[in-house]
Design a protein around this motif. Structure first.
Motif, PDB file in Angstrom:
ATOM      1  N   PRO A   1       0.824  -1.215   0.000  1.00  0.00           N
ATOM      2  CA  PRO A   1       0.000   0.000   0.000  1.00  0.00           C
ATOM      3  C   PRO A   1       0.857   1.263   0.000  1.00  0.00           C
ATOM      4  CG  PRO A   1       0.063  -0.974   2.175  1.00  0.00           C
ATOM      5  CD  PRO A   1       0.734  -1.948   1.275  1.00  0.00           C
ATOM      6  N   GLU A   2       0.242   2.354  -0.407  1.00  0.00           N
ATOM      7  CA  GLU A   2       0.955   3.606  -0.612  1.00  0.00           C
ATOM      8  C   GLU A   2       1.628   4.115   0.664  1.00  0.00           C
ATOM      9  OE1 GLU A   2       0.162   8.051  -2.514  1.00  0.00           O
ATOM     10  OE2 GLU A   2      -1.308   6.433  -2.769  1.00  0.00           O
TER      11      GLU A   2
ATOM     12  N   GLY B   1       6.168  -8.882  -6.864  1.00  0.00           N
ATOM     13  CA  GLY B   1       5.280  -9.933  -6.402  1.00  0.00           C
ATOM     14  C   GLY B   1       4.439  -9.513  -5.208  1.00  0.00           C
ATOM     15  N   SER B   2       3.407 -10.306  -4.954  1.00  0.00           N
ATOM     16  CA  SER B   2       2.526 -10.084  -3.810  1.00  0.00           C
ATOM     17  C   SER B   2       3.017 -10.914  -2.634  1.00  0.00           C
ATOM     18  CB  SER B   2       1.091 -10.486  -4.162  1.00  0.00           C
ATOM     19  OG  SER B   2       0.581  -9.675  -5.206  1.00  0.00           O
ATOM     20  N   VAL B   3       3.002 -10.303  -1.445  1.00  0.00           N
ATOM     21  CA  VAL B   3       3.529 -10.946  -0.245  1.00  0.00           C
ATOM     22  C   VAL B   3       2.418 -11.702   0.480  1.00  0.00           C
ATOM     23  CG1 VAL B   3       4.722 -10.579   1.952  1.00  0.00           C
ATOM     24  CG2 VAL B   3       5.272  -9.139  -0.030  1.00  0.00           C
TER      25      VAL B   3
ATOM     26  N   SER C   1      -4.976 -16.613  -3.993  1.00  0.00           N
ATOM     27  CA  SER C   1      -5.178 -15.189  -4.245  1.00  0.00           C
ATOM     28  C   SER C   1      -5.491 -14.980  -5.714  1.00  0.00           C
ATOM     29  CB  SER C   1      -3.918 -14.404  -3.854  1.00  0.00           C
ATOM     30  OG  SER C   1      -4.005 -13.069  -4.282  1.00  0.00           O
ATOM     31  N   ASN C   2      -6.165 -13.871  -5.992  1.00  0.00           N
ATOM     32  CA  ASN C   2      -6.475 -13.502  -7.372  1.00  0.00           C
ATOM     33  C   ASN C   2      -5.396 -12.611  -7.969  1.00  0.00           C
ATOM     34  OD1 ASN C   2      -8.961 -14.882  -7.306  1.00  0.00           O
ATOM     35  ND2 ASN C   2      -9.969 -13.112  -6.346  1.00  0.00           N
TER      36      ASN C   2
ATOM     37  N   GLU D   1      -3.373  -5.699   0.355  1.00  0.00           N
ATOM     38  CA  GLU D   1      -2.466  -6.383  -0.562  1.00  0.00           C
ATOM     39  C   GLU D   1      -1.120  -5.667  -0.521  1.00  0.00           C
ATOM     40  OE1 GLU D   1      -1.992  -7.993  -5.146  1.00  0.00           O
ATOM     41  OE2 GLU D   1      -3.387  -6.359  -4.727  1.00  0.00           O
ATOM     42  N   VAL D   2      -0.089  -6.429  -0.243  1.00  0.00           N
ATOM     43  CA  VAL D   2       1.257  -5.871  -0.177  1.00  0.00           C
ATOM     44  C   VAL D   2       2.030  -6.334  -1.408  1.00  0.00           C
ATOM     45  CG1 VAL D   2       3.410  -5.760   1.119  1.00  0.00           C
ATOM     46  CG2 VAL D   2       1.221  -5.831   2.330  1.00  0.00           C
ATOM     47  N   VAL D   3       2.432  -5.374  -2.240  1.00  0.00           N
ATOM     48  CA  VAL D   3       3.186  -5.671  -3.454  1.00  0.00           C
ATOM     49  C   VAL D   3       4.580  -5.071  -3.306  1.00  0.00           C
ATOM     50  CG1 VAL D   3       3.320  -5.397  -5.951  1.00  0.00           C
ATOM     51  CG2 VAL D   3       1.090  -5.670  -4.848  1.00  0.00           C
ATOM     52  N   ILE D   4       5.590  -5.873  -3.532  1.00  0.00           N
ATOM     53  CA  ILE D   4       6.968  -5.409  -3.386  1.00  0.00           C
ATOM     54  C   ILE D   4       7.779  -5.743  -4.637  1.00  0.00           C
ATOM     55  CG2 ILE D   4       6.922  -5.675  -0.871  1.00  0.00           C
ATOM     56  CD1 ILE D   4       8.573  -8.229  -1.224  1.00  0.00           C
TER      57      ILE D   4
END
Length: 608
Positions: A37-38, A62-64, A85-86, A170-173
Motif C-alpha cells: 500500500p501507498e 510480487g505479492s507478499v 489469491s487472485n 495487498e502488499v506488493v513489493i
C-alpha cells in the motif's frame, strides 16, 4: 616440546581463533521496494541467501503472503495451503526466523509454489547471511534442489509488512538484484578460490562438476576478451614452535609456511596435506605461465584433465602424472617448475605468499575463509555454484548493452524483441529492427546494417541508406545478399542450408544474415558450427568446506601443554591425531552449528 612452549600454545590458539571468528565477512545485499500500500512505500536492504539462485541483474515484482499458522515455515505446507489469491503477480512468502534452518524454510516455500522467500529477523540486529547447514543435516537432499531466491530482512521491516497483511491489505513489493553485482565497464573480472584436493567427498565432487560444466563458457568469455579470470588457492601456516612436529612436516611445505589439511583426514595413510599444497602451487603456476603466452584459459583444461588422469580420490596422483598433463597441453614445463620454486627450501614462496595476502578482504570484498568462493567484480557471489547461475551472475557484471552474445543464450535470453518487436522501430519491408535483446532486457537503438549506421530515436524512427555506394562498386552485393550489385536480395541461409548444420541446431533467417540456436541451454559456436555445454543443471551446493590447519595442529597442543612435557612424550602423537580429526569435523569457518558462536561471526548464520 618444552613446558614453556606448552604454555604458549594456548595463547597462540586463542589469538588465531579470535582473528578467524572476527574475520571480515561481508553481507551481500539486494534491495526491496514496497509498491503498495501507498503508506508503506519505501526501500530497504535485504541479505541475499547463500543457497538457491539469486536473480543477479534482474528484479521481481510480487505479492507478499504471510501464513497465519506455521509462520516459521519449518514444516511443509499442505496442498490446500491458505495462500490462494487472485493477484496476477508472482507470490512471495514471508516467514519468521526461528526453530529450524533457513534453507528448510525456503525449500518448504518453493514446494508451496512460491517464487521467492523472505525471512523476517526476530531480533534487532544488523543483517546476516542465511547460510546452508552441513550436508549431514540435509538428509533429504533439499538444499541442492532449491532454485528460488531468498533473503533476510530486518525485524522492523518484517513487522511492518506483517501488520499490513493482517489488516487485509495487498502488499506488493519489488525484489531488485540489478545493483547487487557491480557492472562498471565492458569487462568482468572474476576469481574462483578452489582446491586441487578431490578427496573431500560430495563437496569436492560438486566443485569439480562446476569446473567441468562451466569450462566451455569460461573459455569463450576469456578468448573473446570479455572477462579476466584468476584462480586462487587457500593455504595456512604452521606456528614456528611446531614446525618440526610430525603434523606440520606432513601437511606443510617451505618449513611450515604453507599448509593444507590431510586429504583423507588420516595422518597414517594415503596422501598428505603437502601433496595438496604442491599441486595447488602447480595449478597456480599453470595459469601464470599460460597467461604469459595469452592462453590463460588453458587452466580450465589442465584442472579438468588433471581430475580425470591424476585424481587423489582414485589414488592416481603423482608429480609425474601432473607433469604429463602439463606436457599434453603444450605448456613449458621448465617455466612452471621455475615458477613453483623449491618446496623444501626454508624460504618464502612468492606465489603462495601472494595468495595468503589476497585472502584478506579489501574494499567491498570480505575475507576469503571458505571453499569454494566465487568473487565477481570484487563481490562474493551468493547462491548455488552451478553453470547457468554463475553465468547469469557474470553477465550481470557487464555494463548495460555491452554484454556478449553468450549472455543471450538459453535461459539467459530475454527475448523481449519477439513480442511486438519490444515496442521499438521496425522496417517491416526489410525486417530491420531497432530492438536489441540484452541480459537486462531490451533496448531500442537504431542498428548498424552492412556498415551503415541508422539514426533516430530507436522507438518511432530510424533512417539510413540500406546499401552504401561502396557496396555497389564493381556490381557486388554486400555479404548476406545476392544479385547484380544494383538490385540485391537477402539470402535465406537457413532455407539454402548454408548455416546451422550441426546436430541440435535451429536456424532463423535475418536481414543480411542468420541466427543459430541450440536445443535447451547448449551454446552455439559459429566458427565450428557446433553446440557445446550440457543441459542438465548439476546441483552445485555451496555448502562450505574450509579446513583450518592451524587449529588442526594447535588443538592437540593445548591439551598437551597443560599436562606438560611428560604427557607430550607418551601421549602427544595419538592425542593430537584424534583431536585434529574431531576439530576438522566440528569447526568450519562460517559453517558452524553452535548458536553461541554466531553472535561473534558478524555475517553468517545457518540455524535459527
Amino acid at each position: 616440546m618444552g613446558i614453556l612452549e606448552g604454555l604458549v600454545a594456548p595463547l597462540l590458539l586463542l589469538n588465531l581463533l579470535i582473528s578467524s571468528v572476527y574475520g571480515r565477512f561481508v553481507v551481500e545485499k539486494s534491495s526491496i521496494s514496497v509498491i503498495s500500500p501507498e503508506d508503506l512505500r519505501s526501500k530497504h536492504d535485504s541479505a541475499i541467501g547463500n543457497f538457491g539462485i539469486p536473480d543477479y541483474g534482474g528484479s521481481m515484482i510480487g505479492s507478499v503472503f504471510y501464513p497465519e499458522n506455521g509462520s516459521t515455515g519449518c514444516h511443509s505446507f499442505d496442498d490446500n495451503n491458505p495462500f490462494k489469491s487472485n493477484s496476477s503477480h508472482p507470490r512471495i512468502l514471508l516467514l519468521d526466523r526461528g526453530e529450524c534452518y533457513f534453507a528448510l524454510k525456503v525449500w518448504n516455500g518453493e514446494q508451496a509454489k512460491f517464487a521467492a522467500v523472505l525471512v523476517a529477523d526476530n531480533i534487532d540486529e544488523p543483517l546476516i547471511t542465511m547460510d546452508s547447514p552441513k550436508e549431514n543435516i540435509d538428509l533429504e537432499g533439499y538444499i541442492e534442489k532449491i532454485r528460488i531466491p531468498s533473503a533476510l530482512v530486518d525485524q522492523s521491516f518484517g513487522e511492518s509488512l506483517k501488520k499490513a497483511l493482517q489488516k487485509g491489505e495487498e502488499v506488493v513489493i519489488k525484489l531488485d538484484w540489478t545493483e547487487s553485482m557491480p557492472h562498471p565497464d565492458e569487462r568482468v573480472e572474476y576469481e574462483l578460490w578452489t582446491n586441487s584436493n578431490d578427496e573431500c567427498g560430495i563437496r569436492c565432487d560438486e566443485q569439480m562438476n562446476f569446473i567441468k560444466n562451466f569450462k566451455g563458457n569460461a573459455q569463450i568469455l576469456e578468448k573473446g576478451g570479455y572477462t579476466q579470470f584468476i584462480p586462487h588457492y587457500i593455504t595456512w601456516y604452521c606456528p614456528e614452535a611446531f614446525i618440526l612436529s610430525k603434523q606440520c612436516k606432513s601437511q606443510c611445505i617451505n618449513y611450515g609456511r604453507y599448509c593444507a589439511p590431510d586429504p583423507e583426514q588420516d595422518f597414517g595413510e594415503g596422501y598428505e596435506g603437502k601433496d595438496v599444497v604442491v599441486e595447488n602451487l602447480r595449478q597456480l603456476c599453470v595459469h601464470r605461465v599460460a597467461n604469459e603466452s595469452n592462453r590463460s584459459w588453458v587452466w580450465w583444461d589442465f584442472v579438468t584433465d588433471f581430475h580425470i588422469r591424476c585424481s587423489m580420490n582414485e589414488k592416481k596422483y603423482s608429480k609425474e602424472c601432473a607433469e604429463e598433463v602439463v606436457k599434453s597441453l603444450d605448456l613449458p614445463i621448465e617455466k612452471i617448475k621455475k615458477c613453483m620454486g623449491d618446496p623444501e627450501a626454508d624460504l618464502e614462496n612468492q606465489v603462495l605468499k601472494t595468495e595468503q595476502e589476497l585472502q584478506v578482504g579489501r574494499g567491498s570484498r570480505g575475507d576469503v575463509t571458505i571453499l569454494p568462493t566465487l568473487v565477481i567484480n570484487n563481490v562474493q557471489y551468493r547462491g548455488k555454484l552451478e553453470r547457468v547461475s554463475v553465468l547469469k551472475a557474470i553477465c550481470a557484471g557487464f555494463k548495460e548493452t555491452t554484454d556478449p552474445s553468450i549472455c543471450l543464450n538459453g535461459g539467459l535470453e530475454t527475448n523481449e524483441c519477439l513480442e511486438r518487436n519490444g515496442g521499438c522501430w521496425l522496417d517491416s519491408r526489410s525486417n530491420i529492427s531497432a530492438c536489441k535483446d540484452t541480459f537486462r532486457g531490451r533496448v531500442c537503438e537504431c542498428p548498424v546494417v552492412n556498415g551503415v549506421q541508422y539514426r533516430g530515436d530507436g522507438y518511432t524512427s530510424c533512417e539510413g541508406t540500406p546499401f552504401p555506394e561502396s557496396a555497389l562498386t564493381g556490381c557486388h552485393c554486400p555479404r548476406g545478399f545476392h544479385g547484380d550489385g544494383h538490385k540485391c536480395e537477402d539470402i535465406n541461409e537457413c532455407k539454402e542450408h548454408l548455416a546451422c548444420q550441426c546436430d541440435g541446431c535451429t536456424c532463423r533467417n535475418t536481414w543480411g544474415g542468420y541466427d543459430c540456436k541450440c536445443k535447451r541451454d547448449h551454446l552455439y559456436i559459429m566458427e565450428q558450427d557446433t553446440c557445446i555445454g550440457k543441459a542438465a543443471h548439476f546441483s552445485e551446493n555451496t555448502s562450505k568446506f574450509g579446513w583450518f590447519l592451524t587449529f588442526l595442529v594447535l588443538a592437540g597442543v593445548v591439551g598437551a601443554g597443560i599436562a606438560g612435557y611428560i604427557f607430550y612424550k607418551y601421549r602427544f602423537r595419538s592425542y593430537m591425531d584424534s583431536e585434529i580429526m574431531a576439530i576438522m569435523s566440528q569447526y568450519m569457518p562460517l559453517d558452524n552449528e553452535h548458536n553461541e558462536v554466531q553472535p561473534l561471526r558478524q555475517g553468517s548464520s545457518k540455524q535459527e
